[in-house]
Scaffold this motif. Structure first.
Motif, PDB file in Angstrom:
ATOM      1  N   GLU A  15       0.798  -1.215   0.000  1.00  0.00           N
ATOM      2  CA  GLU A  15       0.000   0.000   0.000  1.00  0.00           C
ATOM      3  C   GLU A  15       0.836   1.273   0.000  1.00  0.00           C
ATOM      4  O   GLU A  15       0.498   2.234  -0.687  1.00  0.00           O
ATOM      5  CB  GLU A  15      -0.935   0.004   1.214  1.00  0.00           C
ATOM      6  N   LEU A  16       1.906   1.292   0.776  1.00  0.00           N
ATOM      7  CA  LEU A  16       2.700   2.506   0.905  1.00  0.00           C
ATOM      8  C   LEU A  16       3.999   2.466   0.114  1.00  0.00           C
ATOM      9  O   LEU A  16       4.636   3.507  -0.090  1.00  0.00           O
ATOM     10  CB  LEU A  16       3.008   2.775   2.384  1.00  0.00           C
ATOM     11  N   GLY A  17       4.419   1.277  -0.249  1.00  0.00           N
ATOM     12  CA  GLY A  17       5.654   1.186  -1.026  1.00  0.00           C
ATOM     13  C   GLY A  17       6.856   0.885  -0.163  1.00  0.00           C
ATOM     14  O   GLY A  17       6.805   0.852   1.062  1.00  0.00           O
ATOM     15  N   ASN A  18       7.990   0.718  -0.860  1.00  0.00           N
ATOM     16  CA  ASN A  18       9.224   0.324  -0.174  1.00  0.00           C
ATOM     17  C   ASN A  18       9.863   1.449   0.632  1.00  0.00           C
ATOM     18  O   ASN A  18      10.764   1.204   1.435  1.00  0.00           O
ATOM     19  CB  ASN A  18      10.235  -0.217  -1.177  1.00  0.00           C
ATOM     20  N   ASP A  19       9.400   2.696   0.402  1.00  0.00           N
ATOM     21  CA  ASP A  19       9.987   3.820   1.130  1.00  0.00           C
ATOM     22  C   ASP A  19       9.281   4.081   2.465  1.00  0.00           C
ATOM     23  O   ASP A  19       9.647   4.999   3.189  1.00  0.00           O
ATOM     24  CB  ASP A  19       9.929   5.090   0.274  1.00  0.00           C
ATOM     25  N   ALA A  20       8.237   3.294   2.760  1.00  0.00           N
ATOM     26  CA  ALA A  20       7.540   3.471   4.038  1.00  0.00           C
ATOM     27  C   ALA A  20       8.458   3.104   5.195  1.00  0.00           C
ATOM     28  O   ALA A  20       9.337   2.259   5.072  1.00  0.00           O
ATOM     29  CB  ALA A  20       6.289   2.594   4.072  1.00  0.00           C
ATOM     30  N   VAL A  21       8.241   3.783   6.320  1.00  0.00           N
ATOM     31  CA  VAL A  21       9.045   3.517   7.511  1.00  0.00           C
ATOM     32  C   VAL A  21       8.122   3.098   8.658  1.00  0.00           C
ATOM     33  O   VAL A  21       6.975   3.547   8.753  1.00  0.00           O
ATOM     34  CB  VAL A  21       9.879   4.750   7.936  1.00  0.00           C
ATOM     35  N   ILE A  22       8.621   2.217   9.512  1.00  0.00           N
ATOM     36  CA  ILE A  22       7.872   1.769  10.693  1.00  0.00           C
ATOM     37  C   ILE A  22       8.115   2.760  11.823  1.00  0.00           C
ATOM     38  O   ILE A  22       9.250   2.984  12.245  1.00  0.00           O
ATOM     39  CB  ILE A  22       8.313   0.354  11.124  1.00  0.00           C
TER      40      ILE A  22
ATOM     41  N   ALA B 199       2.841   2.805  10.292  1.00  0.00           N
ATOM     42  CA  ALA B 199       3.809   3.048   9.221  1.00  0.00           C
ATOM     43  C   ALA B 199       3.547   4.418   8.624  1.00  0.00           C
ATOM     44  O   ALA B 199       2.428   4.938   8.694  1.00  0.00           O
ATOM     45  CB  ALA B 199       3.693   1.965   8.160  1.00  0.00           C
ATOM     46  N   ALA B 200       4.571   5.008   8.024  1.00  0.00           N
ATOM     47  CA  ALA B 200       4.443   6.348   7.458  1.00  0.00           C
ATOM     48  C   ALA B 200       5.154   6.427   6.123  1.00  0.00           C
ATOM     49  O   ALA B 200       6.108   5.681   5.852  1.00  0.00           O
ATOM     50  CB  ALA B 200       5.014   7.373   8.429  1.00  0.00           C
ATOM     51  N   ILE B 201       4.686   7.357   5.301  1.00  0.00           N
ATOM     52  CA  ILE B 201       5.299   7.612   4.000  1.00  0.00           C
ATOM     53  C   ILE B 201       5.183   9.097   3.697  1.00  0.00           C
ATOM     54  O   ILE B 201       4.162   9.722   4.016  1.00  0.00           O
ATOM     55  CB  ILE B 201       4.637   6.773   2.880  1.00  0.00           C
ATOM     56  N   ASP B 202       6.203   9.643   3.133  1.00  0.00           N
ATOM     57  CA  ASP B 202       6.179  11.040   2.704  1.00  0.00           C
ATOM     58  C   ASP B 202       5.535  11.082   1.322  1.00  0.00           C
ATOM     59  O   ASP B 202       6.066  10.509   0.369  1.00  0.00           O
ATOM     60  CB  ASP B 202       7.599  11.592   2.645  1.00  0.00           C
ATOM     61  N   PRO B 203       4.379  11.748   1.141  1.00  0.00           N
ATOM     62  CA  PRO B 203       3.698  11.760  -0.154  1.00  0.00           C
ATOM     63  C   PRO B 203       4.529  12.363  -1.280  1.00  0.00           C
ATOM     64  O   PRO B 203       4.268  12.115  -2.459  1.00  0.00           O
ATOM     65  CB  PRO B 203       2.460  12.625   0.117  1.00  0.00           C
ATOM     66  N   SER B 204       5.559  13.146  -0.918  1.00  0.00           N
ATOM     67  CA  SER B 204       6.382  13.781  -1.957  1.00  0.00           C
ATOM     68  C   SER B 204       7.322  12.799  -2.639  1.00  0.00           C
ATOM     69  O   SER B 204       7.913  13.102  -3.680  1.00  0.00           O
ATOM     70  CB  SER B 204       7.198  14.933  -1.346  1.00  0.00           C
ATOM     71  N   VAL B 205       7.462  11.604  -2.010  1.00  0.00           N
ATOM     72  CA  VAL B 205       8.336  10.614  -2.625  1.00  0.00           C
ATOM     73  C   VAL B 205       7.693  10.147  -3.922  1.00  0.00           C
ATOM     74  O   VAL B 205       6.548   9.705  -3.934  1.00  0.00           O
ATOM     75  CB  VAL B 205       8.564   9.428  -1.663  1.00  0.00           C
ATOM     76  N   SER B 206       8.450  10.231  -5.035  1.00  0.00           N
ATOM     77  CA  SER B 206       7.860  10.018  -6.360  1.00  0.00           C
ATOM     78  C   SER B 206       7.670   8.563  -6.714  1.00  0.00           C
ATOM     79  O   SER B 206       6.828   8.238  -7.536  1.00  0.00           O
ATOM     80  CB  SER B 206       8.741  10.683  -7.431  1.00  0.00           C
ATOM     81  N   ASP B 207       8.417   7.667  -6.061  1.00  0.00           N
ATOM     82  CA  ASP B 207       8.374   6.294  -6.513  1.00  0.00           C
ATOM     83  C   ASP B 207       7.512   5.400  -5.630  1.00  0.00           C
ATOM     84  O   ASP B 207       7.752   4.220  -5.528  1.00  0.00           O
ATOM     85  CB  ASP B 207       9.798   5.720  -6.584  1.00  0.00           C
ATOM     86  N   VAL B 208       6.484   6.000  -4.983  1.00  0.00           N
ATOM     87  CA  VAL B 208       5.604   5.161  -4.181  1.00  0.00           C
ATOM     88  C   VAL B 208       4.727   4.343  -5.097  1.00  0.00           C
ATOM     89  O   VAL B 208       3.928   4.901  -5.853  1.00  0.00           O
ATOM     90  CB  VAL B 208       4.713   6.021  -3.254  1.00  0.00           C
ATOM     91  N   PRO B 209       4.859   3.025  -5.100  1.00  0.00           N
ATOM     92  CA  PRO B 209       4.045   2.210  -6.000  1.00  0.00           C
ATOM     93  C   PRO B 209       2.657   1.978  -5.427  1.00  0.00           C
ATOM     94  O   PRO B 209       2.510   1.628  -4.276  1.00  0.00           O
ATOM     95  CB  PRO B 209       4.816   0.882  -6.067  1.00  0.00           C
ATOM     96  N   VAL B 210       1.659   2.234  -6.211  1.00  0.00           N
ATOM     97  CA  VAL B 210       0.294   1.966  -5.756  1.00  0.00           C
ATOM     98  C   VAL B 210      -0.480   1.187  -6.808  1.00  0.00           C
ATOM     99  O   VAL B 210      -1.657   1.440  -7.025  1.00  0.00           O
ATOM    100  CB  VAL B 210      -0.443   3.297  -5.429  1.00  0.00           C
ATOM    101  N   PRO B 211       0.159   0.238  -7.477  1.00  0.00           N
ATOM    102  CA  PRO B 211      -0.530  -0.458  -8.562  1.00  0.00           C
ATOM    103  C   PRO B 211      -1.683  -1.326  -8.088  1.00  0.00           C
ATOM    104  O   PRO B 211      -2.587  -1.590  -8.850  1.00  0.00           O
ATOM    105  CB  PRO B 211       0.577  -1.325  -9.179  1.00  0.00           C
ATOM    106  N   GLN B 212      -1.653  -1.789  -6.827  1.00  0.00           N
ATOM    107  CA  GLN B 212      -2.682  -2.719  -6.374  1.00  0.00           C
ATOM    108  C   GLN B 212      -3.935  -2.002  -5.874  1.00  0.00           C
ATOM    109  O   GLN B 212      -4.901  -2.633  -5.489  1.00  0.00           O
ATOM    110  CB  GLN B 212      -2.143  -3.616  -5.261  1.00  0.00           C
ATOM    111  N   TYR B 213      -3.904  -0.694  -5.818  1.00  0.00           N
ATOM    112  CA  TYR B 213      -5.033   0.054  -5.269  1.00  0.00           C
ATOM    113  C   TYR B 213      -5.437   1.162  -6.220  1.00  0.00           C
ATOM    114  O   TYR B 213      -4.573   1.777  -6.870  1.00  0.00           O
ATOM    115  CB  TYR B 213      -4.672   0.690  -3.913  1.00  0.00           C
ATOM    116  N   LYS B 214      -6.732   1.435  -6.281  1.00  0.00           N
ATOM    117  CA  LYS B 214      -7.181   2.557  -7.097  1.00  0.00           C
ATOM    118  C   LYS B 214      -6.758   3.848  -6.428  1.00  0.00           C
ATOM    119  O   LYS B 214      -6.522   3.918  -5.227  1.00  0.00           O
ATOM    120  CB  LYS B 214      -8.702   2.512  -7.242  1.00  0.00           C
ATOM    121  N   GLN B 215      -6.665   4.913  -7.207  1.00  0.00           N
ATOM    122  CA  GLN B 215      -6.286   6.209  -6.673  1.00  0.00           C
ATOM    123  C   GLN B 215      -7.357   6.689  -5.690  1.00  0.00           C
ATOM    124  O   GLN B 215      -8.554   6.666  -6.010  1.00  0.00           O
ATOM    125  CB  GLN B 215      -6.143   7.219  -7.833  1.00  0.00           C
TER     126      GLN B 215
END
Length: 396
Positions: A21-28, A52-68
């Motif tokens: 959901e958040l991608g590989n850049d998410a942090v615990i 878990a947290a993710i910075d939305p500005s990170v460009s490479d967050v993969p969200v292919p499994q979820y609709k926008q």
């Protein structure tokens, strides 16, 4: 920064969902073991809660499994969204599970809120219900101890509910001695608000009442000896026990040994004369006749001989060898007289002490003394809440 909470069976499952959901850049940010589900607060499943947290500005967050996600749409973590509609759980908060903030400064407040919610534990239902509960073994041992001492069901149910709640709130690594200490503290809470300990001697007249055979006269002699020896007060005896053969002679013997005056009363006029004769005494102890407590006329007779309008402390003497039902009836019969506290006798003649707790709670009265034998003046102790509770819950 977007902060998301996940509840999963274990950390590998949580990590899989976080990456998806958040991608590989998410942090615990935070993780802990929690217990969810169950029935009436029991039989909860062990899960792990992860923030878990993710910075939305990170460009490479993969969200292919979820609709926008649409604007202001709240994404609920797995397990939470599977909860049936219109149900609430202390372990499953109703706050938004996705939090958008300007930075990680929002995190401490979120963690604090979640921790407070998860501290609530639901106690299970009435022990009298037909539902079969699997009570943890240490709590079963406490239940056995309470039953051994014939603690009233209502008190026992409250204690066990509290113990089960504390057990599941505490989580793992709870030891049996911890559970017994919890039980001790809960019983103390039940009775500590009432008055305990030796009579204050703030009132000149100390009156002991009770049924026949409970040891009133011997107990009165023990109290007199303690007042004389410990408090250095002068004492006088009044007895209205003119019914029992040898009663007056018994108190005369104690009066001679203790070197205190004794007056015998057959009527209210005799009582008034006796109080005048003993007016120089610091404390006047009154011994009353013990008769069949089922006869209401006995209590009426007492009020015809003793002037209860005086500044007086009245102690109801009860034997621990009596049945619980009889003790309750005795209290009801004597409650026409204002009772200040109990004296429990014959502790040495029984192995069941729950009646003390039961009567304190049901009658809302404290305990002045407990007697442990026939020896005067030794076999008497002042009552304390911890002394009584330790007779029930034996804690090392």
């Amino acid at each position: 920064m977007k902060i998301q909470k996940y509840i999963a069976r274990d950390m590998p499952e949580a990590m899989k969902r976080i990456r998806a959901e958040l991608g590989n850049d998410a942090v615990i940010l935070h993780s802990k073991v929690i217990y969810t589900g169950g029935f009436l607060g029991l039989f909860k499943k062990r899960n792990i809660e992860v923030l878990a947290a993710i910075d939305p500005s990170v460009s490479d967050v993969p969200v292919p499994q979820y609709k926008q996600m649409k604007k202001n749409e709240v994404r609920h973590p797995i397990l939470i969204k599977e909860q049936p509609p219109n149900t609430k759980s202390f372990d499953q908060p109703s706050i938004d599970q996705s939090v958008n903030g300007k930075g990680s400064a929002d995190y401490p407040d979120i963690v604090k809120q979640l921790d407070e919610i998860n501290q609530h534990v639901q106690a299970f239902g009435d022990l009298s219900s037909n539902v079969s509960f699997s009570i943890p073994t240490p709590i079963k041992k406490v239940v056995h101890q309470l039953a051994k001492h014939e603690i009233e069901k209502s008190i026992k149910d409250r204690l066990v509910k509290e113990l089960v709640a504390k057990w599941y709130a505490a989580g793992e690594n709870v030891q049996e001695p911890d559970v017994f200490k919890w039980a001790q503290q809960l019983l103390l809470t039940e009775i500590s608000s009432y008055s305990f300990g030796e009579i204050s001697l703030s009132k000149k007249y100390i009156n002991v009442i009770g049924p026949t055979g409970v040891g009133k006269t011997t107990t009165l002699a023990k109290i007199a000896a303690n007042i004389i020896l410990k408090q250095q007060k002068t004492v006088g005896f009044i007895t209205t026990d003119t019914y029992r053969i040898g009663a007056i002679e018994q108190l005369k013997t104690y009066a001679t040994i203790l070197d205190v005056p004794l007056e015998v009363c057959y009527s209210m006029e005799d009582f008034e004369n006796a109080t005048r004769k003993l007016e120089n005494c610091d404390i006047i102890l009154i011994d009353t006749a013990g008769r069949n407590f089922r006869n209401k006329k006995y209590v009426e007779d007492l009020m015809q001989v003793v002037d209860y309008k005086r500044e007086m402390e009245t102690l109801l003497v009860l034997s621990l060898t009596a049945k619980q039902k009889d003790l309750e009836e005795i209290y009801q019969q004597f409650s026409a007289i204002e009772i200040d506290s109990f004296i429990f006798t014959k502790l040495d003649e029984t192995s069941s002490y729950g009646a003390m707790i039961n009567l304190i709670v049901s009658c809302k009265k404290g305990v002045a003394y407990i007697t442990t034998g026939q020896n005067v003046p030794d076999d008497i102790i002042q009552a304390t809440p911890i002394e009584l509770v330790n007779k029930i819950i034996e804690v090392d």
